[in-house]
Motif scaffolding. Sequence first.
Motif, PDB file in Angstrom:
ATOM      1  N   MET A 148       0.845  -1.259   0.008  1.00  0.00           N
ATOM      2  CA  MET A 148       0.061   0.048  -0.083  1.00  0.00           C
ATOM      3  C   MET A 148       0.993   1.215  -0.051  1.00  0.00           C
ATOM      4  SD  MET A 148      -2.400  -1.462   2.865  1.00  0.00           S
ATOM      5  CE  MET A 148      -0.955  -1.953   3.856  1.00  0.00           C
ATOM      6  N   THR A 149       0.272   2.338  -0.590  1.00  0.00           N
ATOM      7  CA  THR A 149       0.743   3.695  -0.515  1.00  0.00           C
ATOM      8  C   THR A 149      -0.188   4.746   0.211  1.00  0.00           C
ATOM      9  OG1 THR A 149       0.483   4.506  -2.896  1.00  0.00           O
ATOM     10  CG2 THR A 149       2.540   3.129  -2.130  1.00  0.00           C
ATOM     11  N   VAL A 150       0.492   5.756   0.559  1.00  0.00           N
ATOM     12  CA  VAL A 150      -0.421   6.978   0.600  1.00  0.00           C
ATOM     13  C   VAL A 150       0.424   8.110   0.109  1.00  0.00           C
ATOM     14  CG1 VAL A 150      -1.997   6.056   2.592  1.00  0.00           C
ATOM     15  CG2 VAL A 150       0.238   7.435   2.988  1.00  0.00           C
ATOM     16  N   THR A 151      -0.339   9.217  -0.414  1.00  0.00           N
ATOM     17  CA  THR A 151       0.308  10.374  -0.849  1.00  0.00           C
ATOM     18  C   THR A 151      -0.463  11.687  -0.611  1.00  0.00           C
ATOM     19  OG1 THR A 151       1.289   9.155  -2.710  1.00  0.00           O
ATOM     20  CG2 THR A 151       1.068  11.662  -2.931  1.00  0.00           C
ATOM     21  N   VAL A 152       0.137  12.564  -0.031  1.00  0.00           N
ATOM     22  CA  VAL A 152      -0.541  13.801   0.257  1.00  0.00           C
ATOM     23  C   VAL A 152       0.490  15.057  -0.850  1.00  0.00           C
ATOM     24  CG1 VAL A 152      -1.079  15.773   1.780  1.00  0.00           C
ATOM     25  CG2 VAL A 152      -1.189  13.348   2.538  1.00  0.00           C
ATOM     26  N   THR A 153      -0.394  15.630  -1.292  1.00  0.00           N
ATOM     27  CA  THR A 153       0.090  16.765  -2.285  1.00  0.00           C
ATOM     28  C   THR A 153      -0.786  18.014  -1.854  1.00  0.00           C
ATOM     29  OG1 THR A 153       0.511  14.970  -3.944  1.00  0.00           O
ATOM     30  CG2 THR A 153       0.645  17.478  -4.586  1.00  0.00           C
ATOM     31  N   VAL A 154       0.206  19.117  -1.931  1.00  0.00           N
ATOM     32  CA  VAL A 154      -0.516  20.499  -1.467  1.00  0.00           C
ATOM     33  C   VAL A 154      -0.074  21.434  -2.706  1.00  0.00           C
ATOM     34  CG1 VAL A 154      -0.536  22.461  -0.116  1.00  0.00           C
ATOM     35  CG2 VAL A 154      -0.218  20.169   0.760  1.00  0.00           C
ATOM     36  N   HIS A 155      -1.186  21.982  -3.332  1.00  0.00           N
ATOM     37  CA  HIS A 155      -0.714  22.869  -4.507  1.00  0.00           C
ATOM     38  C   HIS A 155      -0.908  24.260  -4.121  1.00  0.00           C
ATOM     39  CE1 HIS A 155      -1.029  19.511  -7.715  1.00  0.00           C
ATOM     40  NE2 HIS A 155      -2.106  19.013  -6.965  1.00  0.00           N
ATOM     41  N   PRO A 156      -0.476  25.079  -4.924  1.00  0.00           N
ATOM     42  CA  PRO A 156      -0.695  26.573  -4.631  1.00  0.00           C
ATOM     43  C   PRO A 156      -2.161  26.972  -4.759  1.00  0.00           C
ATOM     44  CG  PRO A 156       0.938  26.146  -6.271  1.00  0.00           C
ATOM     45  CD  PRO A 156       0.278  24.791  -6.090  1.00  0.00           C
ATOM     46  N   GLU A 205     -14.781  16.974  -1.735  1.00  0.00           N
ATOM     47  CA  GLU A 205     -15.163  17.890  -2.622  1.00  0.00           C
ATOM     48  C   GLU A 205     -15.178  17.172  -4.114  1.00  0.00           C
ATOM     49  OE1 GLU A 205     -13.462  21.844  -0.247  1.00  0.00           O
ATOM     50  OE2 GLU A 205     -12.203  21.169  -1.882  1.00  0.00           O
ATOM     51  N   ASP A 206     -14.252  16.441  -4.165  1.00  0.00           N
ATOM     52  CA  ASP A 206     -14.107  15.665  -5.454  1.00  0.00           C
ATOM     53  C   ASP A 206     -13.501  14.512  -5.086  1.00  0.00           C
ATOM     54  OD1 ASP A 206     -14.269  14.794  -7.969  1.00  0.00           O
ATOM     55  OD2 ASP A 206     -12.917  16.327  -8.718  1.00  0.00           O
ATOM     56  N   SER A 207     -14.208  13.333  -5.491  1.00  0.00           N
ATOM     57  CA  SER A 207     -13.425  11.868  -4.970  1.00  0.00           C
ATOM     58  C   SER A 207     -13.409  10.872  -6.239  1.00  0.00           C
ATOM     59  CB  SER A 207     -14.612  11.215  -3.946  1.00  0.00           C
ATOM     60  OG  SER A 207     -14.180   9.906  -3.736  1.00  0.00           O
ATOM     61  N   LEU A 208     -12.434  10.238  -6.285  1.00  0.00           N
ATOM     62  CA  LEU A 208     -11.938   9.587  -7.559  1.00  0.00           C
ATOM     63  C   LEU A 208     -11.643   8.078  -6.814  1.00  0.00           C
ATOM     64  CD1 LEU A 208     -10.019  10.089 -10.629  1.00  0.00           C
ATOM     65  CD2 LEU A 208      -9.485   7.929  -9.109  1.00  0.00           C
ATOM     66  N   GLN A 228      -7.723   5.385  -4.457  1.00  0.00           N
ATOM     67  CA  GLN A 228      -8.605   6.198  -3.957  1.00  0.00           C
ATOM     68  C   GLN A 228      -7.885   7.627  -3.985  1.00  0.00           C
ATOM     69  OE1 GLN A 228     -10.488   5.544  -0.455  1.00  0.00           O
ATOM     70  NE2 GLN A 228     -10.737   3.270  -0.827  1.00  0.00           N
ATOM     71  N   GLN A 229      -8.748   8.763  -4.314  1.00  0.00           N
ATOM     72  CA  GLN A 229      -8.152  10.002  -4.511  1.00  0.00           C
ATOM     73  C   GLN A 229      -9.204  11.007  -4.211  1.00  0.00           C
ATOM     74  OE1 GLN A 229      -4.915  11.089  -7.063  1.00  0.00           O
ATOM     75  NE2 GLN A 229      -6.117  12.888  -7.901  1.00  0.00           N
ATOM     76  N   ALA A 230      -8.719  11.935  -3.234  1.00  0.00           N
ATOM     77  CA  ALA A 230      -9.901  12.987  -3.092  1.00  0.00           C
ATOM     78  C   ALA A 230      -9.153  14.222  -2.665  1.00  0.00           C
ATOM     79  CB  ALA A 230     -10.853  12.737  -1.839  1.00  0.00           C
ATOM     80  N   THR A 231      -9.983  15.336  -2.564  1.00  0.00           N
ATOM     81  CA  THR A 231      -9.419  16.750  -2.487  1.00  0.00           C
ATOM     82  C   THR A 231     -10.383  17.374  -1.268  1.00  0.00           C
ATOM     83  OG1 THR A 231     -10.963  17.704  -4.134  1.00  0.00           O
ATOM     84  CG2 THR A 231      -8.746  16.740  -4.741  1.00  0.00           C
ATOM     85  N   VAL A 237      -5.331  14.135  -1.513  1.00  0.00           N
ATOM     86  CA  VAL A 237      -4.845  12.738  -0.696  1.00  0.00           C
ATOM     87  C   VAL A 237      -5.165  11.605  -1.457  1.00  0.00           C
ATOM     88  CG1 VAL A 237      -5.325  14.149   1.454  1.00  0.00           C
ATOM     89  CG2 VAL A 237      -6.946  12.519   0.857  1.00  0.00           C
ATOM     90  N   SER A 238      -4.317  10.585  -1.547  1.00  0.00           N
ATOM     91  CA  SER A 238      -4.518   9.359  -2.166  1.00  0.00           C
ATOM     92  C   SER A 238      -4.016   8.069  -1.625  1.00  0.00           C
ATOM     93  CB  SER A 238      -3.804   9.260  -3.513  1.00  0.00           C
ATOM     94  OG  SER A 238      -2.644   9.516  -3.385  1.00  0.00           O
ATOM     95  N   MET A 239      -4.499   6.955  -1.901  1.00  0.00           N
ATOM     96  CA  MET A 239      -4.189   5.462  -1.410  1.00  0.00           C
ATOM     97  C   MET A 239      -4.171   4.610  -2.529  1.00  0.00           C
ATOM     98  SD  MET A 239      -4.981   2.468  -0.328  1.00  0.00           S
ATOM     99  CE  MET A 239      -6.695   2.528  -0.704  1.00  0.00           C
ATOM    100  N   SER A 240      -3.039   3.719  -2.509  1.00  0.00           N
ATOM    101  CA  SER A 240      -3.244   2.520  -3.630  1.00  0.00           C
ATOM    102  C   SER A 240      -3.070   1.271  -2.692  1.00  0.00           C
ATOM    103  CB  SER A 240      -2.235   2.876  -4.544  1.00  0.00           C
ATOM    104  OG  SER A 240      -0.763   2.809  -4.107  1.00  0.00           O
ATOM    105  N   ALA A 241      -3.488   0.117  -3.298  1.00  0.00           N
ATOM    106  CA  ALA A 241      -3.205  -1.102  -2.591  1.00  0.00           C
ATOM    107  C   ALA A 241      -3.353  -2.128  -3.613  1.00  0.00           C
ATOM    108  CB  ALA A 241      -4.334  -1.207  -1.320  1.00  0.00           C
TER     109      ALA A 241
END
Length: 332
Positions: A148-156, A205-208, A228-231, A237-241
């Motif tokens: 599994m992985t989790v990722t958090v990304t912050v955009h301007p 707000e937006d989920s994938l 999974q990815q959501a904003t 934020v996202s998670m893969s498995a």
Amino acid sequence: MKHASTGLRCAVGAAVSALLLASGCTADRTGNDSESKGGATGNPAPTEGTGAEDDPAPAPEPTVEADPAKVPSSKDAARKLIREVIAGPELFGAGTRRASPYESDPETWSVLDDGCVWRREPLPEAVLATLTRHFELPAAQDKGPVRMTVTVTVHPETADAAWEQAGMLEEALSCSEQTLSEGRKLTGLFSNASVWGEAGNNYAEDSLFEMGSCTSPTDGGPYPYQYQQATFGPVVVSMSACAGEGWEAKELLQTVNGPVPRMLLRAEGEIGRPVDDTGSKADPAAHSAPGGAGNTPGTAGDAPGRVGDTPGTAAHPAPPKADGTPATKEGI
């Protein structure tokens, strides 16, 4: 956004479980449905004496939004926010441990090239900071390991996060088979995206959601794969498995569906502000940070939203593209 952790987790479980049941609904590479969704709107059927033309019950409105005064404007602030939001092994439950390497290079992120191969590239201007963590649920009894992985990304800007979300939806259409590092592959990918209020989505707000199969030279396969990815505002934020031998897709969902909604709750607590019933901004001092979520996922109560909607439709309006911002996803 709701603060009741039970409702949030059940909404996630319902939406993704419904996606698991939508095996007959796929999308072609033009972004059009190859089958109609057949009225699966997630709204209740008309009651006796009510015509089908009547308006359906409205979805609950979000109660939290990103506060511009709290949103990071520098790389250092974005890195600090990520450390507050990103999941550790505890959000996956008992038995999950750190993989090696545990964290990715924070100066790069994953980009899908024209040949459907993932590679690491330097961060573009439209990303302040990002971080990926890797985990493993070891093999036990008759089941293989889950990576599994989790990722958090912050955009301007929030628009940058919206564009990343839209790009991810397109990836499964243009690359239904993708190559990760070390010869690992993802196959049979299909995606489902829903904005707030669609398809039982009342937590983001937006989920994938993306599902398919994964294989590797060492572990074999194909085995169930989930992404999974959501904003929330400019935060993605996202998670893969990738499961191992003996796992069913629904079992994988029930095991790994916690980190994404719980990371969103953390993001709300860090940069959110409440919105009152009239839509005006409430007193920030009256807002308390959301609690964690730790309840069993719900059942499939709502059918998924339209599979393969492309940016620019009524359901998913196209955000302004941020130049140099590719769609990204961390491979396992």
